[in-house]
Structures are given as structure tokens and as C-alpha cells.
Design a protein around this motif. Structure first.
Motif, PDB file in Angstrom:
ATOM      1  N   THR A 274     -12.259 -14.065  -2.556  1.00 29.74           N
ATOM      2  CA  THR A 274     -11.873 -13.150  -1.210  1.00 29.74           C
ATOM      3  C   THR A 274     -11.632 -11.855   0.177  1.00 29.74           C
ATOM      4  N   GLY A 275     -11.414 -10.668  -1.594  1.00 23.29           N
ATOM      5  CA  GLY A 275     -11.792  -8.886  -1.108  1.00 23.29           C
ATOM      6  C   GLY A 275     -12.716  -9.074  -0.300  1.00 23.29           C
TER       7      GLY A 275
ATOM      8  N   ARG B 208      -5.964 -11.497   8.720  1.00 21.32           N
ATOM      9  CA  ARG B 208      -5.967 -12.934   7.593  1.00 21.32           C
ATOM     10  C   ARG B 208      -5.573 -14.493   7.570  1.00 21.32           C
TER      11      ARG B 208
ATOM     12  N   ARG C  71      -5.908 -11.258  -3.108  1.00 19.58           N
ATOM     13  CA  ARG C  71      -4.359 -10.740  -3.757  1.00 19.58           C
ATOM     14  C   ARG C  71      -2.692 -11.493  -2.946  1.00 19.58           C
ATOM     15  N   ASP C  72      -3.252 -12.517  -2.411  1.00 24.49           N
ATOM     16  CA  ASP C  72      -2.130 -13.231  -1.238  1.00 24.49           C
ATOM     17  C   ASP C  72      -2.813 -14.543  -2.129  1.00 24.49           C
TER      18      ASP C  72
ATOM     19  N   TYR D 178     -12.884 -10.043   3.643  1.00 24.97           N
ATOM     20  CA  TYR D 178     -12.419  -9.117   4.481  1.00 24.97           C
ATOM     21  C   TYR D 178     -12.684  -7.713   4.158  1.00 24.97           C
ATOM     22  N   ARG D 179     -13.979  -7.299   2.820  1.00 20.29           N
ATOM     23  CA  ARG D 179     -14.970  -6.387   3.202  1.00 20.29           C
ATOM     24  C   ARG D 179     -16.083  -7.069   4.622  1.00 20.29           C
TER      25      ARG D 179
ATOM     26  N   ASP E 115      -1.687  -1.715   0.310  1.00 20.27           N
ATOM     27  CA  ASP E 115      -1.673  -3.383  -0.709  1.00 20.27           C
ATOM     28  C   ASP E 115      -0.592  -4.361  -0.151  1.00 20.27           C
TER      29      ASP E 115
ATOM     30  N   ARG F 273      -3.892   2.808  -2.232  1.00 25.18           N
ATOM     31  CA  ARG F 273      -4.783   1.787  -2.025  1.00 25.18           C
ATOM     32  C   ARG F 273      -3.670   0.709  -2.846  1.00 25.18           C
TER      33      ARG F 273
ATOM     34  N   SER G 189      -8.018  -1.797   3.903  1.00 29.59           N
ATOM     35  CA  SER G 189      -7.322  -2.202   3.938  1.00 29.59           C
ATOM     36  C   SER G 189      -6.341  -2.454   5.153  1.00 29.59           C
TER      37      SER G 189
ATOM     38  N   ARG H  81       2.049  -3.482   2.881  1.00 29.73           N
ATOM     39  CA  ARG H  81       2.298  -3.971   4.424  1.00 29.73           C
ATOM     40  C   ARG H  81       2.494  -5.217   4.669  1.00 29.73           C
TER      41      ARG H  81
HETATM   42  O1   DC Z   1     -11.115  -7.107  -4.523  1.00 27.62           O
HETATM   43  P1   DC Z   1     -11.176  -6.396  -2.962  1.00 27.62           P
HETATM   44  O2   DC Z   1     -11.454  -5.128  -3.734  1.00 27.62           O
HETATM   45  O3   DC Z   1     -12.787  -6.344  -2.780  1.00 27.62           O
HETATM   46  O4   DC Z   1     -10.528  -6.314  -1.597  1.00 27.62           O
HETATM   47  C1   DC Z   1     -10.767  -5.432  -0.860  1.00 27.62           C
HETATM   48  C2   DC Z   1      -9.700  -4.960  -0.253  1.00 27.62           C
HETATM   49  O5   DC Z   1      -9.116  -6.456   0.466  1.00 27.62           O
HETATM   50  C3   DC Z   1      -8.286  -4.826  -0.630  1.00 27.62           C
HETATM   51  O6   DC Z   1      -7.816  -3.354   0.134  1.00 27.62           O
HETATM   52  C4   DC Z   1      -7.152  -5.632  -0.213  1.00 27.62           C
HETATM   53  C5   DC Z   1      -7.552  -6.358   0.664  1.00 27.62           C
HETATM   54  N1   DC Z   1      -8.112  -7.908   0.366  1.00 27.62           N
HETATM   55  C6   DC Z   1      -6.486  -9.238   0.772  1.00 27.62           C
HETATM   56  O7   DC Z   1      -5.676  -8.367   1.296  1.00 27.62           O
HETATM   57  N2   DC Z   1      -5.898 -10.181   0.058  1.00 27.62           N
HETATM   58  C7   DC Z   1      -7.296 -10.651   0.056  1.00 27.62           C
HETATM   59  N3   DC Z   1      -6.549 -11.968  -0.296  1.00 27.62           N
HETATM   60  C8   DC Z   1      -8.317 -10.090  -1.486  1.00 27.62           C
HETATM   61  C9   DC Z   1      -8.047  -8.689  -0.338  1.00 27.62           C
END
Ligand code: DC
Length: 227
Positions: free
Chosen positions: A36-37, A110, A131-132, A40-41, A186, A182, A101, A189
Motif C-alpha cells: 500500500t505504500g 487515504r 501503516r493502517d 501513496y508513492r 507517520d 518519517r 508523508s 498525523r
Molecule cells: O512503506 P513505504 O515507505 O513505501 O510508505 C510510503 C509512505 O506512505 C510513508 O510515508 C507512509 C505512507 N503510508 C501510509 O500512510 N499508509 C499506508 N498504508 C502505507 C504507507
């Protein structure tokens, strides 16, 4: 015994090894892996490519709603596409890392990503890292892992990874500072901060090998599958 595969959620801070172990766990059980990161990337990269200012929230939300992000199995890494264009490498750039971020903190972004993530996971047989995931995206996941490691160890691993990939890198100390920053962004927020779900199993990988972490998670999955 369920016929469909389980939903496995793996959360934790940046560079704790989530994607490496998630991929291997998915392979072991024949499950789909979803990073999932990377989603967002991808939104961040699309915004940067369209020269959208990082404080132009409305434009970023529009991009999140319009772009189509997809994954394809690939070796050694899963391939990521925005519409039909491959962005696997581009989403790992320092520029994307520095801005993601802020993009991930926009509630409407989101909302859009979570909607897509739930669709991807609906059939089960999925390992999703982020993360979530255990707290918000898949609160009913059968297996929830919270993977942690010390900031120093995470910086050291990232440093070695960058070197192996031939990516120009800073010192371990500087990487550690960036990782800590970071983590802080993270976890503080307002929307879906990085927190451990009450029913997640915490695994500290600081002194564990990748195989040891994969084995530990696999045991937890096996146990659930046999319930
Ligand atoms: O895991 P990563 O480093 O590729 O994540 C990139 C960014 O996305 C990091 O700042 C956190 C955010 N992220 C998030 O807020 N929720 C998620 N489910 C996955 C990543």
C-alpha cells in the motif's frame, strides 16, 4: 478450515522489512501481495510529474481519484503501474520519499486508497503491508502483524540495500535521521496514524533474519488456517 485464503495485515514503521517479508509470506501461501505504500508513492509521483504544488491539496485529491494504480507480479520486485506506465523504480526516488508523508496525510487521498485496498483484499488470500492495514483498512483481518526494528538497524539495512542497488546514498547516520523523521510524521498525523492494532502480534526484527521473521508469521497463519 476456510477454503478462501486469509487476510494478512502487516504494519510497522518505515524500513522495518515489511515488504520483503510480506512478499515471501505471500509466495509461501500462494497469496496476492499488496504494497500500500507503493500506492501513496504513486499518487505522489503523479502529482510531481504534473508539477502540482505539494500544498495544492485539491489537485492532489483529484489525481488520487483519477489515476489507476495496478500491480503485476515481478522478480525480484513487484511491478507498479500508473495507468499503463511502469513506475516501479520512479516511485522509489528521493523526491517521492521526501513528499509522500504529506500526500499520505490528506484524508481524501487515504479514503480513495483505502477503498481500492479493500477491493483488492475482498477475496481473501492477501498479504497487505502498510501503516493502517490492521487498524483501518482490514480491521477484521485474521492475522495482524506489527513489525518493528530499531531505527539504527533499519538505517543500516536501507544503506546496504541502496549500495547493492547502486543507488547513491548518504551515511547511515543521515539515513537514520530521515527514518526517525518519517516515523514521527507517520505516527503523529491526524488521520490513521501508525499505531499497533490491539489484536496485532508485535515482532521485533532487530536481531532476526528475514527467514526467521517469515517463519514466525507463517506459523501464526498456519495456526489460524487450522482453527
Ligand atoms: O512503506 P513505504 O515507505 O513505501 O510508505 C510510503 C509512505 O506512505 C510513508 O510515508 C507512509 C505512507 N503510508 C501510509 O500512510 N499508509 C499506508 N498504508 C502505507 C504507507
Amino acid at each position: 478450515m476456510t477454503t478462501n485464503g486469509l487476510q494478512v495485515a502487516i504494519d510497522g514503521p518505515a524500513s522495518a522489512g515489511k515488504s520483503t517479508v510480506a512478499k515471501l509470506v505471500a509466495k509461501r501461501f500462494g497469496y496476492v501481495y499488496c504494497d500500500t505504500g507503493a500506492m501513496y508513492r504513486s499518487v505522489t509521483l503523479a502529482a510531481l510529474r504534473e508539477n502540482v504544488a505539494m500544498d495544492d491539496t485539491a489537485a492532489i485529491i483529484k489525481i488520487a481519484q483519477e489515476i489507476h494504480i495496478s500491480f503485476e507480479a515481478g522478480d525480484p520486485e513487484q511491478r507498479v503501474f500508473i495507468n499503463d506506465q511502469e513506475v516501479t523504480k520512479a516511485i522509489r526516488s528521493n523526491e517521492v520519499a521526501a513528499n509522500v508523508s504529506a500526500v499520505a496525510a490528506i484524508p481524501e487521498v487515504r479514503q480513495e486508497m483505502v477503498k481500492e485496498q479493500r477491493q483488492i483484499a475482498a477475496q481473501g488470500g492477501i498479504v497487505m503491508d502498510g501503516r493502517d492495514i490492521g487498524t483501518t483498512v482490514l480491521p477484521n483481518a485474521s492475522v495482524k502483524i506489527f513489525l518493528v526494528a530499531s531505527a539504527h538497524e533499519r538505517a543500516r539495512r536501507r544503506f546496504e540495500e541502496n549500495q547493492a542497488k547502486g543507488i547513491a546514498t548518504t551515511t547511515i547516520e543521515e539515513l537514520q535521521k530521515a527514518i526517525e523523521l518519517r516515523d514521527q510524521k507517520d505516527s503523529t498525523r491526524k488521520v490513521s496514524p501508525l499505531t499497533k492494532a490491539a489484536d496485532a502480534v508485535e515482532i521485533d526484527s532487530t536481531h532476526l533474519s528475514i527467514d526467521e521473521v517469515v517463519d514466525e508469521i507463517s506459523k501464526i497463519i498456519e495456526k489460524k488456517r487450522n482453527n
